[in-house]
Structure formats: structure tokens, C-alpha cells
Design a protein around this motif. Structure first.
Motif, PDB file in Angstrom:
ATOM      1  N   VAL A 264       3.299   4.288  15.222  1.00  0.00           N
ATOM      2  CA  VAL A 264       1.979   3.388  14.581  1.00  0.00           C
ATOM      3  C   VAL A 264       2.580   2.155  14.567  1.00  0.00           C
ATOM      4  CG1 VAL A 264       0.723   3.387  12.437  1.00  0.00           C
ATOM      5  CG2 VAL A 264       1.511   5.598  13.105  1.00  0.00           C
ATOM      6  N   GLN A 265       1.452   1.381  15.108  1.00  0.00           N
ATOM      7  CA  GLN A 265       1.653  -0.218  14.895  1.00  0.00           C
ATOM      8  C   GLN A 265       0.555  -0.884  14.170  1.00  0.00           C
ATOM      9  OE1 GLN A 265       1.986   1.356  18.274  1.00  0.00           O
ATOM     10  NE2 GLN A 265       4.157   1.867  17.995  1.00  0.00           N
ATOM     11  N   GLY A 266       0.998  -1.793  13.322  1.00  0.00           N
ATOM     12  CA  GLY A 266      -0.161  -2.339  12.539  1.00  0.00           C
ATOM     13  C   GLY A 266       0.221  -3.793  12.078  1.00  0.00           C
ATOM     14  N   SER A 267      -0.714  -4.567  11.645  1.00  0.00           N
ATOM     15  CA  SER A 267      -0.739  -5.619  10.890  1.00  0.00           C
ATOM     16  C   SER A 267      -1.611  -5.985   9.830  1.00  0.00           C
ATOM     17  CB  SER A 267      -0.768  -6.909  12.010  1.00  0.00           C
ATOM     18  OG  SER A 267      -2.123  -6.953  12.259  1.00  0.00           O
ATOM     19  N   TYR A 268      -1.200  -6.877   8.930  1.00  0.00           N
ATOM     20  CA  TYR A 268      -2.224  -7.320   7.814  1.00  0.00           C
ATOM     21  C   TYR A 268      -2.188  -8.825   7.681  1.00  0.00           C
ATOM     22  CZ  TYR A 268      -4.181  -7.676   3.185  1.00  0.00           C
ATOM     23  OH  TYR A 268      -4.536  -8.201   1.975  1.00  0.00           O
ATOM     24  N   TYR A 269      -3.218  -9.314   7.698  1.00  0.00           N
ATOM     25  CA  TYR A 269      -3.349 -10.655   7.419  1.00  0.00           C
ATOM     26  C   TYR A 269      -3.498 -11.212   6.102  1.00  0.00           C
ATOM     27  CZ  TYR A 269      -5.638 -15.294   6.947  1.00  0.00           C
ATOM     28  OH  TYR A 269      -6.206 -16.566   6.466  1.00  0.00           O
ATOM     29  N   VAL A 270      -2.387 -11.933   5.495  1.00  0.00           N
ATOM     30  CA  VAL A 270      -2.316 -12.201   4.126  1.00  0.00           C
ATOM     31  C   VAL A 270      -3.480 -13.297   3.739  1.00  0.00           C
ATOM     32  CG1 VAL A 270      -0.762 -13.063   2.344  1.00  0.00           C
ATOM     33  CG2 VAL A 270      -0.078 -11.631   4.229  1.00  0.00           C
ATOM     34  N   SER A 271      -4.248 -12.780   2.657  1.00  0.00           N
ATOM     35  CA  SER A 271      -5.225 -13.845   2.210  1.00  0.00           C
ATOM     36  C   SER A 271      -4.899 -14.187   0.858  1.00  0.00           C
ATOM     37  CB  SER A 271      -6.605 -13.084   2.368  1.00  0.00           C
ATOM     38  OG  SER A 271      -6.720 -11.981   1.375  1.00  0.00           O
ATOM     39  N   LYS A 272      -4.097 -13.713   0.272  1.00  0.00           N
ATOM     40  CA  LYS A 272      -3.534 -13.867  -0.986  1.00  0.00           C
ATOM     41  C   LYS A 272      -2.280 -13.813  -1.421  1.00  0.00           C
ATOM     42  CE  LYS A 272      -4.083 -11.995  -5.849  1.00  0.00           C
ATOM     43  NZ  LYS A 272      -4.693 -11.005  -6.709  1.00  0.00           N
ATOM     44  N   PRO A 273      -1.677 -14.955  -1.601  1.00  0.00           N
ATOM     45  CA  PRO A 273      -0.011 -14.832  -1.793  1.00  0.00           C
ATOM     46  C   PRO A 273       0.582 -14.053  -2.690  1.00  0.00           C
ATOM     47  CG  PRO A 273      -0.801 -16.824  -2.892  1.00  0.00           C
ATOM     48  CD  PRO A 273      -2.013 -16.091  -2.379  1.00  0.00           C
ATOM     49  N   GLY A 274       1.805 -13.604  -2.591  1.00  0.00           N
ATOM     50  CA  GLY A 274       2.573 -12.836  -3.616  1.00  0.00           C
ATOM     51  C   GLY A 274       3.373 -11.805  -2.726  1.00  0.00           C
ATOM     52  N   THR A 275       3.584 -10.609  -3.629  1.00  0.00           N
ATOM     53  CA  THR A 275       4.372  -9.412  -3.175  1.00  0.00           C
ATOM     54  C   THR A 275       3.532  -8.397  -2.676  1.00  0.00           C
ATOM     55  OG1 THR A 275       6.029 -10.178  -4.824  1.00  0.00           O
ATOM     56  CG2 THR A 275       5.983  -7.838  -3.919  1.00  0.00           C
ATOM     57  N   TYR A 276       3.996  -7.887  -1.409  1.00  0.00           N
ATOM     58  CA  TYR A 276       3.255  -6.933  -0.773  1.00  0.00           C
ATOM     59  C   TYR A 276       4.133  -5.777  -0.537  1.00  0.00           C
ATOM     60  CZ  TYR A 276      -0.877  -9.758  -0.109  1.00  0.00           C
ATOM     61  OH  TYR A 276      -2.063 -10.623  -0.355  1.00  0.00           O
ATOM     62  N   VAL A 277       3.623  -4.475  -0.589  1.00  0.00           N
ATOM     63  CA  VAL A 277       4.476  -3.370  -0.476  1.00  0.00           C
ATOM     64  C   VAL A 277       4.027  -2.428   0.681  1.00  0.00           C
ATOM     65  CG1 VAL A 277       5.460  -1.213  -1.761  1.00  0.00           C
ATOM     66  CG2 VAL A 277       5.243  -3.504  -3.197  1.00  0.00           C
ATOM     67  N   LEU A 278       4.724  -2.130   1.449  1.00  0.00           N
ATOM     68  CA  LEU A 278       4.539  -0.926   2.193  1.00  0.00           C
ATOM     69  C   LEU A 278       5.163   0.230   2.063  1.00  0.00           C
ATOM     70  CD1 LEU A 278       4.483  -3.876   3.870  1.00  0.00           C
ATOM     71  CD2 LEU A 278       4.654  -2.637   5.859  1.00  0.00           C
ATOM     72  N   SER A 279       4.466   1.388   1.830  1.00  0.00           N
ATOM     73  CA  SER A 279       5.011   2.604   1.172  1.00  0.00           C
ATOM     74  C   SER A 279       4.694   3.827   2.437  1.00  0.00           C
ATOM     75  CB  SER A 279       4.456   2.762  -0.025  1.00  0.00           C
ATOM     76  OG  SER A 279       4.363   1.733  -0.991  1.00  0.00           O
ATOM     77  N   TRP A 280       5.708   4.671   2.412  1.00  0.00           N
ATOM     78  CA  TRP A 280       5.703   5.900   3.043  1.00  0.00           C
ATOM     79  C   TRP A 280       5.866   6.987   1.967  1.00  0.00           C
ATOM     80  CZ3 TRP A 280       7.698   1.503   4.884  1.00  0.00           C
ATOM     81  CH2 TRP A 280       7.495   0.911   6.120  1.00  0.00           C
ATOM     82  N   GLY A 281       5.194   7.909   2.018  1.00  0.00           N
ATOM     83  CA  GLY A 281       5.350   9.342   1.412  1.00  0.00           C
ATOM     84  C   GLY A 281       5.584  10.487   2.136  1.00  0.00           C
ATOM     85  N   ASN A 282       6.265  11.262   1.740  1.00  0.00           N
ATOM     86  CA  ASN A 282       6.534  12.597   2.285  1.00  0.00           C
ATOM     87  C   ASN A 282       5.117  13.387   1.973  1.00  0.00           C
ATOM     88  OD1 ASN A 282       7.032  15.397   3.042  1.00  0.00           O
ATOM     89  ND2 ASN A 282       9.098  15.142   2.357  1.00  0.00           N
ATOM     90  N   ALA A 283       4.470  13.802   3.191  1.00  0.00           N
ATOM     91  CA  ALA A 283       3.009  14.541   3.053  1.00  0.00           C
ATOM     92  C   ALA A 283       3.215  15.793   3.896  1.00  0.00           C
ATOM     93  CB  ALA A 283       2.042  13.729   3.852  1.00  0.00           C
ATOM     94  N   THR A 284       4.326  16.465   3.930  1.00  0.00           N
ATOM     95  CA  THR A 284       4.464  17.680   4.818  1.00  0.00           C
ATOM     96  C   THR A 284       4.081  18.854   3.542  1.00  0.00           C
ATOM     97  OG1 THR A 284       6.631  16.793   5.724  1.00  0.00           O
ATOM     98  CG2 THR A 284       6.272  19.403   5.627  1.00  0.00           C
ATOM     99  N   PRO A 285       3.085  19.683   4.301  1.00  0.00           N
ATOM    100  CA  PRO A 285       2.399  20.727   3.593  1.00  0.00           C
ATOM    101  C   PRO A 285       3.587  21.592   2.971  1.00  0.00           C
ATOM    102  CG  PRO A 285       1.415  20.656   5.648  1.00  0.00           C
ATOM    103  CD  PRO A 285       2.744  19.649   5.659  1.00  0.00           C
ATOM    104  N   PRO A 286       3.372  22.125   1.513  1.00  0.00           N
ATOM    105  CA  PRO A 286       4.149  22.991   0.756  1.00  0.00           C
ATOM    106  C   PRO A 286       4.735  24.304   1.737  1.00  0.00           C
ATOM    107  CG  PRO A 286       2.696  22.285  -0.408  1.00  0.00           C
ATOM    108  CD  PRO A 286       2.119  21.967   0.894  1.00  0.00           C
TER     109      PRO A 286
END
Length: 342
Positions: A264-286
């Protein structure tokens, strides 16, 4: 192609093309340089994969060392809105002399009066650009994954320069890994990650703190190491144990799910200054045998001064943007743009 045949094979083919050109023109004294025509139709973030950029740096260095001054002009046509961002990422390893030879045309501007026919005879313009010259090169799209002989892990293992760009993370079920980025208005956050094992959920959020934390000197800072913690799964909003902040998913974004093998490759254009968080969560099925998710990631923060410079550098001297291209600016970048290859 890099994953299917490797960097050395791609480089050898590029050198073969150059040598063929020299052989075909060695008996023609009138030909002292050549014109490179680059069609960027379909350019997307997948093409900006970090290992590909490292390979391009090597190709450029080899070409400049072994074929100096053979390049007359570079005609870049059908450049998309993504082009200024792409240029920012690759311009550092293209010398100034070569940059000045680049002409960029957005949309159909290459067909205008001062378009590519000023450098190429009309009868030699290829048919896929509206000219009469037939081109028998077939376009087959992406290389199938089953043709890959190298994974991203293999690429990183053999390329020391890439090891510092990527981080490896393994998540247990119910865990989240996050990376904070401090960003100014008009900056661009880019990410590149590979899901090596299991399944992942990914999102980009804007973080609001209960106590203001204003420090302009931190703009552009990427905390690549990140932190891993346990949280309630399947929620779009989480808080720290001390309730010191609130995360809100950025506009035009959702929680995205990815499978093992996805790149996966992606980008985000910042329109509002501040702190941004990129998050990954484990979504492996039980029901899955393995409860872990493993991924490799790389994040870059392109600051406004660097991004704007990527456009202005093209408008100097001999290199000029066409009328459509000159209207490009940071607002041309989609607020959220993420590409996945499977």
C-alpha cells in the motif's frame, strides 16, 4: 518489475536500450543527442514505492556516468496532478543539468502549438499520443503477484540503504501500532507499507489534545519508531488511558482493511496544522491459526517549502511547465489518496 526480475535485470535492459541506440546512430554524424519521451498516464502512488525510488537513483547515476551529454531533452507528457509530489521525491538524485532539460506537459497540452512536435517530427509522434507513427508495444498492466521472485523483505535484506527507511512491526490480536507526525498546512504526509503476515486495519487521524501543545519547531517531525498498545477493536475513535487526547479520522478517509501480501502506498494533503496519527491494527480473524499481524512501513513528511519547490524548480531556465501544468499547486493533491496492489 523489481520484484519479478530484480533491480540488476532492469538496469541491464536499460543499458541494452542505450547501447542499441548508440549502435544505430554511430554512422550518422548529424545525431549527437537523443530525445526521451515519457508518458505518465496512469502514474499513481504505487510507482513511488521506496525500493523503486532507490533503484531509480542507481539507474540515473549509471546513465549520467556512462552516457554524459547524450540526452538532448526530456518530454514528460500527460503528467497527472500527482506529478509535483512525485517530482519532490525523485528530484534530489537528478543533477541540475538534467533537470533543466525536462519539459512537462499536463493533460493534452503536448498537442498544442508549442507542444512535443517542436522537438519531434510530426510523423514520428506515436499513435498512442495522437500521432501517425504506429507503436507495437502492448500494455499489460501490473505484473501478477505470482510472478514475484522477491518480497519486500528480500529487497530490504539486500539493500542496506532501504533498511533505514522501513520499520518492522508485529501486532498481537487487539493491538494497535501508531506513528505521530507533526504537520504544517500544505504539507504532504506519504506512507508505504506491506502486510507481510495476517490482516491489518489502517487509518489516518487528526489528534486533538486536552491541553494545547503548540510547538512550530516540531513541524515535519515523524516519530518513525511509533508505539504499540492494546485497545478495543473495531472502533473509529480511541483515547489514551489518561484521556489526554482524542483522535478523529481525517476527512475523506475510512478505516481500511488489508490482506496478507498487500502493498500500500498513500498520501494525505494537510489542510489543518497539528498532530496526525497513522494507525495499524491487527485485524486477523479469530479463527485464524496465527493471531499475529506483521508489516513493514515507511513514512515521509514533505514540508510545504519542499513541495512548492518541486514545482518552481521546473519553471526555471529552459525547463517550463505548460499552461495546464503551471496551474498545479498543493491544492491539486487529493486530501486522501491510497493505492493497494495485490
Amino acid at each position: 518489475m523489481l520484484r519479478a526480475v530484480g533491480e540488476d535485470a532492469v538496469l541491464r535492459y536499460a543499458l541494452y536500450i542505450c547501447e542499441q541506440g548508440i549502435q544505430k546512430t554511430k554512422d550518422t554524424a548529424q545525431i549527437s543527442s537523443w530525445t526521451l519521451l515519457i508518458d505518465l498516464e496512469g502514474l499513481n502512488l504505487r510507482h513511488l514505492w521506496a525500493p523503486a525510488r532507490i533503484a531509480m537513483r542507481r539507474f540515473t547515476e549509471v546513465m549520467e556516468q556512462n552516457y554524459p551529454e547524450t540526452l538532448g531533452v526530456v518530454l514528460i507528457v500527460q503528467a497527472p496532478r500527482l506529478f509535483p509530489l512525485a517530482w519532490t521525491l525523485v528530484k534530489s538524485f537528478i543533477n541540475e543539468n538534467t533537470r533543466r532539460k525536462c519539459l512537462v506537459y499536463g493533460g493534452n497540452d503536448y498537442l498544442e502549438e508549442d507542444g512535443i512536435h517542436s522537438y519531434i517530427h510530426r510523423e514520428d509522434i506515436p499513435d498512442f499520443l495522437g500521432g501517425p507513427c504506429p507503436c507495437n508495444i502492448e500494455c499489460h498492466g501490473l505484473v501478477p503477484r505470482e510472478e514475484y521472485t522477491r518480497s519486500t523483505e528480500d529487497v530490504l535484506e539486500k539493500e542496506a540503504g532501504l533498511q533505514s527507511l522501513y520499520k518492522n512491526c508485529t501486532l498481537k490480536r487487539g493491538e494497535i501500532h501508531e506513528v505521530q507526525v507533526e504537520a504544517d498546512v500544505d504539507g504532504v504526509i506519504t506512507w508505504d507499507f506491506d502486510c507481510v503476515l495476517g490482516e491489518l486495519q489502517f487509518t489516518v487521524s487528526h489528534r486533538t489534545f486536552s491541553q494545547p501543545q503548540c510547538n512550530s519547531s516540531l513541524a515535519g517531525l515523524v516519530e518513525m519508531a511509533g508505539i504499540t498498545y492494546s485497545t478495543t477493536p473495531n472502533t473509529s475513535q480511541t483515547q489514551s488511558p489518561t484521556d489526554s487526547y482524542t483522535d478523529k479520522i481525517v476527512e475523506d478517509s475510512t478505516i481500511c482493511s488489508y490482506l496478507e501480501g498487500d502493498s500500500v502506498q498513500g498520501s494525505y494533503y494537510v489542510s489543518k496544522p497539528g498532530t496526525y496519527v497513522l494507525s495499524w491494527g491487527n485485524a486477523t480473524p479469530p479463527a485464524t491459526l496465527s493471531s499475529k499481524s506483521t508489516f513493514l512501513y515507511s513514512i515521509e513528511m514533505i514540508e510545504p517549502k519542499d513541495y512548492v519547490g518541486s514545482v518552481s524548480s521546473l519553471t526555471s531556465s529552459f525547463s517550463n511547465l505548460s499552461s495546464a501544468g503551471s496551474s498545479w499547486n498543493t491544492s491539486s493533491v487529493a486530501s486522501w489518496n491510497s493505492m493497494v496492489s495485490r
